[in-house]
Motif scaffolding. Structure first.
Motif, short mmCIF file in Angstrom:
data_model
loop_
_atom_site.label_atom_id
_atom_site.label_comp_id
_atom_site.label_asym_id
_atom_site.label_seq_id
_atom_site.Cartn_x
_atom_site.Cartn_y
_atom_site.Cartn_z
N PRO A 58 0.96 -1.47 0.43
CA PRO A 58 0.00 0.16 0.35
C PRO A 58 0.84 1.41 -0.55
O PRO A 58 0.25 2.83 -0.37
N ILE A 59 1.84 1.75 1.16
CA ILE A 59 2.70 2.38 0.72
C ILE A 59 3.14 2.16 -1.11
O ILE A 59 3.51 3.96 -0.98
N LEU A 60 3.70 1.37 -1.65
CA LEU A 60 3.89 1.64 -2.59
C LEU A 60 3.20 2.50 -3.73
O LEU A 60 3.22 2.77 -4.72
N PHE A 61 1.90 1.69 -3.52
CA PHE A 61 0.60 1.96 -4.82
C PHE A 61 -0.02 4.13 -3.55
O PHE A 61 -0.21 4.15 -5.11
N LEU A 62 0.01 4.12 -2.72
CA LEU A 62 -0.50 5.15 -2.66
C LEU A 62 0.11 6.29 -3.14
O LEU A 62 -0.06 7.40 -3.36
N GLU A 63 1.33 6.51 -3.10
CA GLU A 63 2.71 7.00 -4.46
C GLU A 63 2.60 7.20 -5.61
O GLU A 63 2.07 8.05 -6.47
N ASP A 64 2.22 5.80 -5.81
CA ASP A 64 2.03 5.38 -7.49
C ASP A 64 1.22 6.20 -8.16
O ASP A 64 0.61 6.40 -9.27
N LEU A 65 -0.37 5.58 -7.41
CA LEU A 65 -1.35 6.05 -7.30
C LEU A 65 -1.78 7.68 -7.45
O LEU A 65 -2.34 8.30 -8.03
N GLY A 73 5.42 7.58 0.71
CA GLY A 73 4.19 6.91 1.36
C GLY A 73 4.06 6.27 3.06
O GLY A 73 2.73 6.25 3.61
N GLY A 74 5.45 6.42 3.00
CA GLY A 74 5.28 5.76 4.80
C GLY A 74 4.77 6.75 6.30
O GLY A 74 4.25 6.95 7.11
N ALA A 75 5.22 7.96 5.32
CA ALA A 75 4.27 9.40 6.54
C ALA A 75 3.30 9.44 6.21
O ALA A 75 2.20 9.93 7.38
N PHE A 76 2.93 8.93 5.35
CA PHE A 76 0.92 8.45 4.27
C PHE A 76 0.25 8.06 5.48
O PHE A 76 -0.71 8.86 6.45
N VAL A 77 0.33 7.03 5.67
CA VAL A 77 0.22 6.24 6.70
C VAL A 77 -0.03 6.52 8.10
O VAL A 77 -0.73 5.93 8.62
N GLU A 78 0.85 7.57 9.04
CA GLU A 78 1.11 7.62 9.87
C GLU A 78 0.16 7.99 11.53
O GLU A 78 -1.09 8.50 10.06
N GLY A 79 -0.06 7.36 12.70
CA GLY A 79 -1.08 8.44 13.04
C GLY A 79 -2.96 7.88 13.04
O GLY A 79 -3.80 8.41 13.04
N GLY A 80 -2.57 6.52 12.30
CA GLY A 80 -4.12 6.23 12.28
C GLY A 80 -4.90 6.49 10.63
O GLY A 80 -5.74 6.81 11.03
N ARG A 81 -3.85 6.71 9.89
CA ARG A 81 -4.80 8.22 9.17
C ARG A 81 -5.71 6.96 8.13
O ARG A 81 -7.06 7.62 7.13
#
Length: 383
Positions: free
Chosen positions: A288-295, A303-311
């Motif tokens: 998901p980290i890769l796909f959040l970036e590529d999408l 991507g790593g920072a995006f999923v932090e904190g229960g987002r």
């Protein structure tokens, strides 16, 4: 394929978790029967079938025979776990060409029952040996994904805790899903402290091994309106593959989702900010980290920072993998059919305790092989 050409009617699930002695054909038939009934159709109305198997090259003929279907159109093109999203494009082209009207897309497998996952992996390796890797006996697919994770960590500073956030969020969604296989508590420390499988991935960074089957029916949008009260429209769909084995991947941090997502957005006339819920293939926490970036949901490396904190967890600002994903809901060898089924449930407001409020547009993204084949579709409850 054009925007909104086809729509998804009924969906079906069977044998999730443990099939209880039922065969692959039996649980697929149960899911298919449910999906067809939910579509307002009969089995005799199905004149197209698309399915594939990890172990049988004859699978589409076997399932058509078992279901009593004599299809005018059939296809068993195999793209690994992304197949059943890529199949939406195939179905759309077949329907547009007049080859068929109502297409059943189905899949099921029983790797938790028999054979064991290790035996199945051995069979896959024998059927599809990778010439530059097979002689070194990698523990695939885990080793390949671990390589991508390690590279992302090295290049962008992604942390093990950020990877663990993906697994914990998936488990929190699974706890709201009565069909999910793994619903017990799971913390970041649990993920980090679990048995190491292939550094840096522990067993909790890896998808489940379960039984399960899923099915859904596709028809033209014009026909769908008269068949179902809540057809779900396919606004766009893209598919791309750039490599088969991980050693031939040009950049371990960039996947063909970059291309499949671009095509899906262009067909749909939408952008990342228009997506209300994302269902993406989480075979491993790096995915998901890769796909959040590529999408396009965040920049490369973020991507790593995006999923932090229960987002991406329940209550977060970006609902993702709302059934619990392959990490906590189900994973019978190939998973993308369950992404479509969950997205349909969300868009029809049928997801119960895990329902995303006001979800109108969903993205489903499938992954096949070792980040090899990527398929992206955008679904909506209105044209």
């Amino acid at each position: 394929m054009k925007r909104g050409d086809i729509a998804i009617l009924g969906t079906g699930l069977a044998g999730l978790g443990h099939a209880g002695g039922r065969t692959e054909q039996e649980i697929i038939a149960q899911a298919a029967t449910q999906a067809i009934a939910d579509s307002g159709l009969r089995m005799s109305d199905i004149d197209g079938i698309i399915t594939s198997s990890l172990t049988s090259p004859w699978w589409v003929m076997r399932m058509a025979e078992y279901l009593g279907i004599r299809p005018r159109f059939s296809d068993s093109t195999m793209f690994g776990g992304s197949s059943f999203i890529a199949d939406l494009r195939i179905a759309a082209m077949a329907i547009a060409a007049g080859e068929c009207e109502n297409v059943l897309i189905c899949y099921g497998s029983t790797p938790r029952s028999i054979p064991s996952s290790s035996q199945q992996n051995q069979m896959r390796a024998a059927l599809d040996p990778q010439p530059y890797e097979h002689p070194y006996k990698p523990f695939n697919p885990v080793s390949s994904y671990a390589l991508a994770a390690a590279r992302h960590m090295h290049e962008f500073g992604t942390t093990r805790r950020q990877l663990a956030e993906v697994a914990v969020a998936a488990r929190q969604w699974a706890q709201r899903n009565p069909d999910a296989f793994a619903r017990g508590p799971l913390s970041i420390d649990d993920v980090l402290g679990a048995k190491m499988i292939s550094d840096p991935l522990t067993v909790r960074d890896c998808c489940l091994v379960t039984d399960g089957a899923g099915a859904f029916v596709v028809t033209s949008s014009d026909r769908a309106k008269s068949l179902h009260a809540k057809p779900i429209y396919v606004l766009g769909c893209g598919h791309a593959h750039w490599h088969r084995q991980i050693s031939c991947m040009e950049d371990l941090t960039v996947t063909p989702a970059l291309e499949s997502g671009r095509v899906a957005y262009a067909q749909a006339g939408l952008a990342p900010e228009d997506i209300d819920v994302l269902e993406c293939y989480d075979a491993f926490t790096i995915n998901p980290i890769l796909f959040l970036e590529d999408l396009g949901f965040c920049k490369k490396g973020e991507g790593g920072a995006f999923v932090e904190g229960g987002r991406v967890a329940p209550g977060g600002s970006f609902p993702m993998n709302t059934n619990g994903g392959g990490l906590s809901c189900t994973h019978p060898g190939m998973y993308s059919i369950f992404l479509v089924i969950e997205a349909v449930a969300q868009l029809r407001r049928e997801a119960g305790d895990r329902q995303v409020p006001d979800a109108e547009v969903a993205m489903v993204h499938g992954n096949g092989g070792v980040l090899s084949s990527q398929a992206t579709a955008i679904l909506a409850n209105a044209l």
